[in-house]
Design an enzyme around this catalytic site. Sequence first.
Site, PDB file in Angstrom:
ATOM      1  CB  CYS A  73      -0.914   0.012   1.224  1.00 19.01           C
ATOM      2  SG  CYS A  73      -1.861   1.546   1.400  1.00 19.01           S
ATOM      3  CB  CYS A  76       1.158   1.528   4.681  1.00 22.49           C
ATOM      4  SG  CYS A  76      -0.460   0.722   4.855  1.00 22.49           S
ATOM      5  CG  ASN A 177     -14.104   9.415  -3.696  1.00 22.94           C
ATOM      6  OD1 ASN A 177     -15.045  10.183  -3.549  1.00 22.94           O
ATOM      7  ND2 ASN A 177     -13.215   9.566  -4.662  1.00 22.94           N
ATOM      8  CG  HIS A 188      -4.034   3.741   4.096  1.00 16.18           C
ATOM      9  ND1 HIS A 188      -3.079   2.974   4.736  1.00 16.18           N
ATOM     10  CD2 HIS A 188      -4.136   4.869   4.838  1.00 16.18           C
ATOM     11  CE1 HIS A 188      -2.640   3.615   5.806  1.00 16.18           C
ATOM     12  NE2 HIS A 188      -3.276   4.774   5.882  1.00 16.18           N
ATOM     13  CG  HIS A 190      -6.874   7.922   0.603  1.00 11.40           C
ATOM     14  ND1 HIS A 190      -7.399   6.655   0.424  1.00 11.40           N
ATOM     15  CD2 HIS A 190      -6.902   8.511  -0.626  1.00 11.40           C
ATOM     16  CE1 HIS A 190      -7.720   6.479  -0.836  1.00 11.40           C
ATOM     17  NE2 HIS A 190      -7.436   7.597  -1.502  1.00 11.40           N
ATOM     18  CD  GLN A 192      -8.221  11.743  -4.554  1.00 10.37           C
ATOM     19  OE1 GLN A 192      -7.615  12.215  -5.516  1.00 10.37           O
ATOM     20  NE2 GLN A 192      -9.147  10.807  -4.701  1.00 10.37           N
TER      21      GLN A 192
END
Length: 363
Positions: A73, A76, A177, A188, A190, A192
Site C-alpha cells: 500500500c 502506509c 471517497n 487505506h 484517505h 483528496q
Amino acid sequence: MISQRTAIRLSDGRELIYFDEATDAERGKWQDTRQLPPPPPTSQLRYDPLVDEWVAVAAHRQTRTFLPPSDKCPLCPSTPEFASEIPAPDYDVVVFENQFPSFSDRVAPDEITSLTSMVPVRPAVGRCEVVCFTSDHTSSFGSLPPARVRTVLDALADRTTEMSALPGIAQVFPFENRGIEIGVTLSHPHGQIYAYPVVPPRTEAMLRAARRHAERTGGRNLYEDVLAAEREAQVRVVAANEHWTAYVPAAARWPYEVQIAPHRRVADIPALDDAERDAFGPLYLDVLARFDALFGQPMPYISAWHQAVVGAGRELGYLHLQLFSIRRAADKLKYLAGSESAMGAFINDIVPEAAAQRLREAG
C-alpha cells in the site's frame, strides 16, 4: 490539534507534509529512497461549448495504482521491505502531492495545442493532494478519535489557505471517497484535495441560485436561510450540537444524504474557530456511525466539503459538508442511469423525511 508541521520533498520533487499531534516527531530524517520518474505532464482542460463547461483530460491517470495488496500500500508508512509514498515509519496525518494528478502547477507551454475554434484547450493548472487520515491501514475515518478529526480539519485548513493562494485557483475542494462501490483505488483511509482552475458546474449552479436569492431578498444568504428553515422544521434534522447541525436536504438527490453546516456563516474551513473545529468531530463521527448502522455494514460514501470560491462570488459562499451514499438498501445500489447520467435529472428512491427518520433511529 496540530502541534508540529514538517514539510519534505519526495524523490521526484513532490511536496509531502506531516501534521503531528506531538512536538517531538522526527520527520526530516526520513527521506524518500525510491528512484521515481518525473511527475507527469499537466493535463488538458477542454471546453464543451454545448453546456458551457470545462472537462479535464488526464490520460496519465490510467496507470495509477489500483487496489494493491496491503503490504504494497503506497499510503502506509514505509518499511525496510517496501518504500511507500510516506518515508517515515509512522505518522498521524500526512498530505502530499498526488503522483497522478488531474490538475498540476507544473506547466510546460508546449504541452497544449489548439483543437478547433469551438473547442479551446488550456492547461489544467491547479493542484491535487492526498490526505492520509491515519497510518492504520485497516481503520476508517469513522473509527478516528475526535482529536484526530480535529487534526485532519486543521490540516485541511492549512492546505485550503495555501492552495487558495496559488495563481489561477478558482476553488479548493477537500473530499473523501469510501468503498469499492464508490470506485476507490486504494483502501487505506484517505481523502483528496483538488484546487480547481475553473469553478466546477455544481458550484456555478449554487452561485447562480445564491445570487438570485440575494437579489430577491435584499442581500440575504441562500444557504443561511435554508439552514435556518431546516433547524426550525426539525423533521429532517439527524443530529446537532451547539455549533453544527446535520440534516437531510428536503430535495436530497441520493438515497441517504446529509449536509453538516456550522451555525455561524463562514466561507471555508480556515475561517472556523477553535470551538467550531472541536465540535465538528463528535457530530460527524456520530453521523458516520449512523450511516454504517443503517444496514449493519460499512456504508460506501462520498464526503465533500463545499467551500466558498476564491474569486468573484466568494461573498455568496457558506461552508458545509455534503455526505451521501449510493446504497439504497442492504443489497441494492443506486446507479446513475439514463435520467441522471444523460440529463442530470435525479430521481430519489427514498423520501428524505424517511431517510432522516431512519438515520435518527440508527443512532
